[in-house]
Scaffold this active site. Structure first.
Site, mmCIF file in Angstrom:
data_model
loop_
_atom_site.group_PDB
_atom_site.id
_atom_site.type_symbol
_atom_site.label_atom_id
_atom_site.label_comp_id
_atom_site.label_asym_id
_atom_site.label_seq_id
_atom_site.Cartn_x
_atom_site.Cartn_y
_atom_site.Cartn_z
ATOM 1 N N GLY A 1 0.775 -1.237 0.000
ATOM 2 C CA GLY A 1 0.000 0.000 0.000
ATOM 3 C C GLY A 1 0.802 1.282 0.000
ATOM 4 N N ASP B 1 -4.772 2.351 10.991
ATOM 5 C CA ASP B 1 -6.184 2.067 11.246
ATOM 6 C C ASP B 1 -6.301 1.589 12.693
ATOM 7 O OD1 ASP B 1 -8.895 1.574 10.733
ATOM 8 O OD2 ASP B 1 -8.539 -0.357 9.801
ATOM 9 N N THR B 2 -6.284 0.281 12.933
ATOM 10 C CA THR B 2 -6.297 -0.193 14.328
ATOM 11 C C THR B 2 -4.927 -0.004 14.985
ATOM 12 O OG1 THR B 2 -5.627 -2.448 13.759
ATOM 13 C CG2 THR B 2 -8.002 -1.968 13.757
ATOM 14 N N LEU C 1 1.393 -1.486 12.117
ATOM 15 C CA LEU C 1 2.572 -0.667 12.397
ATOM 16 C C LEU C 1 3.237 -1.101 13.703
ATOM 17 C CD1 LEU C 1 3.943 1.429 10.783
ATOM 18 C CD2 LEU C 1 2.659 3.203 11.962
ATOM 19 N N LYS D 1 -6.530 7.165 10.540
ATOM 20 C CA LYS D 1 -7.987 7.077 10.608
ATOM 21 C C LYS D 1 -8.478 7.290 12.037
ATOM 22 C CE LYS D 1 -9.900 3.827 7.648
ATOM 23 N NZ LYS D 1 -10.552 2.524 7.367
ATOM 24 N N ASP E 1 -5.842 -0.329 -1.827
ATOM 25 C CA ASP E 1 -6.658 -1.139 -2.724
ATOM 26 C C ASP E 1 -7.981 -1.545 -2.101
ATOM 27 O OD1 ASP E 1 -5.464 -3.009 -0.812
ATOM 28 O OD2 ASP E 1 -6.253 -4.574 -2.122
ATOM 29 N N ARG F 1 -5.294 0.774 -6.675
ATOM 30 C CA ARG F 1 -4.027 1.313 -6.146
ATOM 31 C C ARG F 1 -3.483 2.425 -7.036
ATOM 32 N NH1 ARG F 1 -2.340 -2.113 -2.015
ATOM 33 N NH2 ARG F 1 -2.649 -4.344 -2.331
#
Ligand code: 5GP
Ligand code: MG
Length: 178
Positions: free
Chosen positions: A38, A96-97, A101, A124, A152, A158
């Site tokens: 991504g 995100d969650t 990372l 986010k 995606d 993408r």
């Protein structure tokens, strides 16, 4: 497709991030770690605005199984350069969650990097499931599923030059309904 962040806005946000990273590291060499797939477009644009000596490595992380829900995280770190004593900067598309990372950060830290920091294009809101401070953030976005500029949906979109939100009538949304 609803455009959330236009091409121009993306470039402005990336320039701002690059300026912050250049300011923080100065002339110290940096090893940029691209979290595939991504962040491939973000990394390509970002590193061309970095002014220190840059090495490039990548890890492959996948958590979404062609869907919008989170599955088990798979991490392939076999493509990394030697990180011993380096300043490492992990670059991902979206926070995100936070599980991706966090897992990449833990792994990189164990490989002997002197410092490990992280940068994401998108952060986010209202989704974080663990404590993790991202060092450089391009844009904060609402809790919507976004595509484009590397991101995606079931492998497509993408290549869009902007970040957008799927709407009914979009290819992927249509396929889903059939
Ligand atoms: P996390 O582990 O933080 O929950 O999720 C991070 C990964 O999930 C990102 O690197 C990205 O691949 C994927 N992801 C999370 N939110 C989105 C989204 O809105 N759109 C897309 N396309 N991928 C997402
Ligand atoms: Mg990802």
């Amino acid at each position: 497709m609803k455009v959330l962040i236009s091409e121009d806005e993306l470039q402005q946000g990336i320039s701002k991030m690059a300026t912050e990273i250049n300011g923080q590291f100065g002339e110290q060499p940096l090893t940029v770690i691209c979290v595939m797939t991504g962040s491939i477009i973000l990394v390509a644009d970002l590193i061309r605005q970095l002014t220190m000596p840059v090495k490039l490595g990548s890890v492959h992380a996948s958590s979404y199984r062609g869907d919008t829900s989170r599955g088990e995280l798979e991490l392939d770190t076999s493509m990394l350069p030697d990180l011993n004593g380096t300043n490492a900067l992990i670059v991902d598309d979206i926070f995100d969650t936070g599980h991706t990372l966090n897992a990449v950060h833990n792994h990189i830290s164990r490989l002997g990097a002197a410092t490990v920091q992280s940068a994401v294009l998108l952060y986010k809101h209202g989704r974080q499931e663990l404590e993790f401070d991202v060092d450089f953030v391009g844009f904060e976005i609402p809790d919507e599923f976004v595509v484009g500029y590397g991101l995606d949906y079931q492998g497509i979109y993408r290549n869009l030059p902007y970040v957008g939100v799927l709407e009914s009538g979009d290819l992927a949304a249509e396929q889903e309904n059939n």
